[in-house]
Design an enzyme around this catalytic site. Structure first.
Site, PDB file in Angstrom:
ATOM      1  N   THR A   1       0.821  -1.215   0.000  1.00 29.63           N
ATOM      2  CA  THR A   1       0.000   0.000   0.000  1.00 29.63           C
ATOM      3  C   THR A   1       0.859   1.271   0.000  1.00 29.63           C
ATOM      4  O   THR A   1       1.987   1.266   0.519  1.00 29.63           O
ATOM      5  CB  THR A   1      -0.906   0.003   1.258  1.00 29.63           C
ATOM      6  OG1 THR A   1      -1.428   1.301   1.473  1.00 29.63           O
ATOM      7  CG2 THR A   1      -0.141  -0.393   2.522  1.00 29.63           C
ATOM      8  N   ASP A   2       0.295   2.338  -0.535  1.00 28.62           N
ATOM      9  CA  ASP A   2       0.992   3.637  -0.493  1.00 28.62           C
ATOM     10  C   ASP A   2       1.147   4.144   0.945  1.00 28.62           C
ATOM     11  O   ASP A   2       1.943   5.041   1.204  1.00 28.62           O
ATOM     12  CB  ASP A   2       0.259   4.684  -1.352  1.00 28.62           C
ATOM     13  CG  ASP A   2      -1.168   4.977  -0.921  1.00 28.62           C
ATOM     14  OD1 ASP A   2      -1.676   4.344   0.029  1.00 28.62           O
ATOM     15  OD2 ASP A   2      -1.798   5.859  -1.561  1.00 28.62           O
ATOM     16  N   GLU A   3       0.387   3.570   1.877  1.00 36.03           N
ATOM     17  CA  GLU A   3       0.448   4.063   3.262  1.00 36.03           C
ATOM     18  C   GLU A   3       1.790   3.790   3.921  1.00 36.03           C
ATOM     19  O   GLU A   3       2.112   4.403   4.941  1.00 36.03           O
ATOM     20  CB  GLU A   3      -0.687   3.460   4.091  1.00 36.03           C
ATOM     21  CG  GLU A   3      -2.046   3.851   3.543  1.00 36.03           C
ATOM     22  CD  GLU A   3      -3.172   3.672   4.532  1.00 36.03           C
ATOM     23  OE1 GLU A   3      -2.933   3.734   5.739  1.00 36.03           O
ATOM     24  OE2 GLU A   3      -4.305   3.469   4.071  1.00 36.03           O
TER      25      GLU A   3
ATOM     26  N   LYS B   1       2.188  -3.416   7.306  1.00 33.16           N
ATOM     27  CA  LYS B   1       2.384  -3.627   5.862  1.00 33.16           C
ATOM     28  C   LYS B   1       3.844  -3.357   5.477  1.00 33.16           C
ATOM     29  O   LYS B   1       4.418  -4.084   4.662  1.00 33.16           O
ATOM     30  CB  LYS B   1       1.443  -2.726   5.042  1.00 33.16           C
ATOM     31  CG  LYS B   1      -0.023  -3.072   5.142  1.00 33.16           C
ATOM     32  CD  LYS B   1      -0.368  -4.459   4.603  1.00 33.16           C
ATOM     33  CE  LYS B   1      -0.171  -4.602   3.107  1.00 33.16           C
ATOM     34  NZ  LYS B   1      -0.604  -5.956   2.634  1.00 33.16           N
TER      35      LYS B   1
HETATM   36  N1  LIG Z   1      -8.350  -1.461   0.041  1.00 32.21           N
HETATM   37  C1  LIG Z   1      -7.381  -0.601  -0.243  1.00 32.21           C
HETATM   38  O1  LIG Z   1      -7.637   0.605  -0.400  1.00 32.21           O
HETATM   39  C2  LIG Z   1      -5.962  -1.083  -0.442  1.00 32.21           C
HETATM   40  C3  LIG Z   1      -5.048  -0.218  -1.055  1.00 32.21           C
HETATM   41  C4  LIG Z   1      -3.725  -0.656  -1.255  1.00 32.21           C
HETATM   42  C5  LIG Z   1      -3.357  -1.932  -0.848  1.00 32.21           C
HETATM   43  N2  LIG Z   1      -4.267  -2.749  -0.241  1.00 32.21           N
HETATM   44  C6  LIG Z   1      -3.815  -4.092   0.156  1.00 32.21           C
HETATM   45  O2  LIG Z   1      -4.510  -5.015  -0.669  1.00 32.21           O
HETATM   46  C7  LIG Z   1      -4.742  -6.209   0.042  1.00 32.21           C
HETATM   47  C8  LIG Z   1      -6.205  -6.555   0.004  1.00 32.21           C
HETATM   48  O3  LIG Z   1      -6.940  -5.463   0.566  1.00 32.21           O
HETATM   49  P1  LIG Z   1      -8.539  -5.506   0.634  1.00 32.21           P
HETATM   50  O4  LIG Z   1      -8.997  -4.120   0.728  1.00 32.21           O
HETATM   51  O5  LIG Z   1      -9.071  -6.396  -0.426  1.00 32.21           O
HETATM   52  O6  LIG Z   1      -8.722  -6.207   2.054  1.00 32.21           O
HETATM   53  P2  LIG Z   1      -9.981  -6.910   2.706  1.00 32.21           P
HETATM   54  O7  LIG Z   1      -9.924  -6.553   4.149  1.00 32.21           O
HETATM   55  O8  LIG Z   1     -11.227  -6.628   1.944  1.00 32.21           O
HETATM   56  O9  LIG Z   1      -9.675  -8.477   2.527  1.00 32.21           O
HETATM   57  C9  LIG Z   1      -8.650  -9.128   3.203  1.00 32.21           C
HETATM   58  C10 LIG Z   1      -8.863 -10.618   3.014  1.00 32.21           C
HETATM   59  O10 LIG Z   1      -7.800 -11.311   3.674  1.00 32.21           O
HETATM   60  C11 LIG Z   1      -8.350 -12.373   4.425  1.00 32.21           C
HETATM   61  N3  LIG Z   1      -7.446 -12.663   5.549  1.00 32.21           N
HETATM   62  C12 LIG Z   1      -7.171 -11.872   6.626  1.00 32.21           C
HETATM   63  N4  LIG Z   1      -6.308 -12.488   7.444  1.00 32.21           N
HETATM   64  C13 LIG Z   1      -6.019 -13.673   6.877  1.00 32.21           C
HETATM   65  C14 LIG Z   1      -5.169 -14.758   7.241  1.00 32.21           C
HETATM   66  N5  LIG Z   1      -4.452 -14.735   8.380  1.00 32.21           N
HETATM   67  N6  LIG Z   1      -5.098 -15.836   6.434  1.00 32.21           N
HETATM   68  C15 LIG Z   1      -5.837 -15.890   5.295  1.00 32.21           C
HETATM   69  N7  LIG Z   1      -6.659 -14.898   4.895  1.00 32.21           N
HETATM   70  C16 LIG Z   1      -6.738 -13.796   5.668  1.00 32.21           C
HETATM   71  C17 LIG Z   1      -9.709 -11.871   4.872  1.00 32.21           C
HETATM   72  O11 LIG Z   1     -10.573 -12.929   5.243  1.00 32.21           O
HETATM   73  C18 LIG Z   1     -10.178 -11.126   3.636  1.00 32.21           C
HETATM   74  O12 LIG Z   1     -10.826 -11.989   2.732  1.00 32.21           O
HETATM   75  C19 LIG Z   1      -4.216  -5.985   1.457  1.00 32.21           C
HETATM   76  O13 LIG Z   1      -2.933  -6.567   1.547  1.00 32.21           O
HETATM   77  C20 LIG Z   1      -4.140  -4.478   1.582  1.00 32.21           C
HETATM   78  O14 LIG Z   1      -3.127  -4.093   2.475  1.00 32.21           O
HETATM   79  C21 LIG Z   1      -5.561  -2.358  -0.036  1.00 32.21           C
END
Ligand SMILES: NC(=O)c1ccc[n+]([C@@H]2O[C@H](COP(=O)([O-])OP(=O)(O)OC[C@H]3O[C@@H](n4cnc5c(N)ncnc54)[C@H](O)[C@@H]3O)[C@@H](O)[C@H]2O)c1
Length: 347
Positions: free
Chosen positions: A144-146, A173
């Protein structure tokens, strides 16, 4: 679809043979971005085998995968990336790994960071060890950009910038990123890292800013704005984010880090005003509430490395937001059971 048991899943698969189609492990594939990526791979990549490993936290939802769960070549495994055995069984025979699994909500991380460190740092380490031992061809860490922390204008974060995370979520992260690079340098795991900006679109759990405000507006509930609402974010549609991840997976250089964003910045209040306009609710629903502790004012990315791979975001924010609002309006049965509006404010 093959659905493995809830405990210590053992996936019955024949050994891999030369000429077999590519097999990809998508961890966190029942969440927002991971499910989009898994559905798109199953829909668009001929012959690909997709294995989703997800422990189904509050943010994971099998309904996100219902259009692909029954496809031949699609396997869902209910398991935890922190569990060595589950991780190895899921990864065994996979050519590539895309690690989306994470705890992702900043507000929750401020209240209780344990699960963040566990999954986002140690879960990543467990996956990297399995990738090293099983010899996967590509391991893409979705970040993430964070991790860059607050970015003063007019700077845009480069991939070489120091990491200055300021919340337990972004610190976890950043730990995952550093762990991934460490396994690349010490064990030769072919790691790629993407650092995406704030992402929005269908199937996002309604605790993050856009789906929280959209579902609250659709229900006529208050719209709780953190502080002055002038925090600036770069909003990337989930389809563009996943296309960027696919480009890096195919054409990125192992050991490389790639920022993914649109380059357009929007203050939160502008996004909220647009949601108010598109849903037709009254601005009197807006409530300014105390700001999140340590709230970053601005994220901004230099995305030229990813663009040099031939990727560019295609969905204009106004268009993507309108389509997202339409999706939440048409899919109340998806979000109403999740208790929308009862969550804290968005990221
Ligand atoms: N949403 C955003 O704005 C954003 C932006 C940049 C990066 N990201 C990154 O993208 C990725 C996905 O983000 P998202 O928004 O889809 O998240 P989300 O919270 O919607 O989904 C996360 C998923 O991971 C699963 N999970 C959590 N812990 C787990 C574990 N220990 N073992 C197996 N599965 C597990 C959850 O059940 C869920 O299905 C993350 O790594 C996040 O840091 C998200």
């Amino acid at each position: 679809m093959r659905f493995s048991g809830l405990q210590a899943p053992r996936v019955a698969r024949r050994p891999r043979q030369g000429g077999d189609p590519m097999r990809m492990l998508v961890t966190g594939g029942a969440g927002f971005i991971g499910s989009h990526f898994a559905r798109t791979a199953a829909d668009r990549v001929p012959g690909v085998e997709v294995v989703v490993l997800d422990t189904l936290t509050y943010a994971g939802n099998l309904r996100n995968l219902e259009t692909v769960l029954d496809r031949p070549g699609f396997t869902f495994i209910h398991g935890d990336i922190c569990d060595r055995e589950s991780a190895r069984r899921a990864m065994d025979g996979c050519d590539v790994v895309v690690n989306f699994a994470a705890e992702t909500h900043v507000d929750r991380s401020i209240l209780d960071s344990g699960a963040f460190v566990q999954t986002d740092v140690d879960g990543t380490r467990v996956l990297l060890e399995a990738a090293r031992d099983l010899g996967v061809q590509r391991f893409l860490q979705v970040s993430t950009d964070e991790v860059y922390g607050n970015v003063e204008p007019p700077h845009r974060s480069d991939e070489t910038d120091p990491l200055r995370p300021r919340s337990p979520y972004s610190a976890s992260k950043a730990g995952g990123d550093l762990m991934a690079l460490a396994y690349h340098h010490t064990s030769g795991v072919p790691v790629l890292i993407t650092r995406g900006s704030n992402t929005y679109g269908p199937y996002q759990y309604p605790e993050k800013l856009i789906p929280l405000f959209v579902t609250n507006a659709l229900d006529g509930k208050p719209l709780p704005v953190y502080g002055d609402g002038l925090q600036r974010r770069d909003w990337l549609h989930v389809e563009d984010h996943c296309a960027g991840i696919a480009a890096v997976l195919q054409r990125g250089e192992p050991g490389g880090i790639y920022n993914l964003g649109t380059g357009q910045e929007h203050p939160n209040l502008e996004v909220i005003d647009e949601i108010i306009r598109l849903t037709g609710v009254s601005r009197s629903l807006v409530r300014h509430v105390p700001d999140r502790p340590g709230h970053d004012r601005r994220y901004a990315l230099n995305t030229s490395r990813a663009r040099a791979l031939g990727w560019q975001p295609r969905i204009p924010f106004e268009e993507g937001l309108e389509e997202t609002i339409r999706w939440y309006g048409d899919n109340r049965s998806w979000w109403e059971p999740l208790g929308a509006g009862e969550h804290a404010r968005g990221r």
